[in-house]
Design a protein around this motif. Sequence first.
Motif: not given
Length: 195
Positions: A52-62
Amino acid sequence: KSEIQGLHVRYSYNRTFKESVYTQSGSYSNELRPDYTLSFWPLGMKEDEAEKNERMVHLHFDAKYRMEKIPELDEIPEESKQKKLNEQESKKEDVNKMHTYKDAIRRTAGSYVVYPAGINKIYREFDDELLPSVGAFGVNPSNDSKKKNKEELETKELNLEEFIRDAISNVLDENSIRAKLSRSIHTIHEEKTKK
């Protein structure tokens, strides 16, 4: 879920990112499901609060198990095959799909193809910062006992490990371009909801 350097870390396999509103985890368009996702958010903050507060960071690997065909591979000596494979690049359409993950899944800082052998390549959005970015990592998880390939395989895997360490440093850097962009996006959405 675990902790590292002042961050919560969540590793997910085949996590589904459904269409959602801005304040929630998910995609702003179609449902997407990367093979592997590393999610980072500050200690002391719940996961949904970080989203909600834009403090999450995602990294994706496929994971992709195909590469461009090397026409002469069958014709070269066995000892030269691994060298030729290590010079391969990921398929263009696989890297293009990483752009889809990076763009559509909210709070994604990077998306990367992982494929057998080959060249590691990172395309940075800003020249002097690791995140945001897309790219490809050539890794070989097999326990190949051939001495001549062992060092090459360890080097390839170490590059991915170093990348993750550097990405964590970027996530922790409140002065990074990625962090500034996140704060700006949060401000824009906050102002919009006040109207």
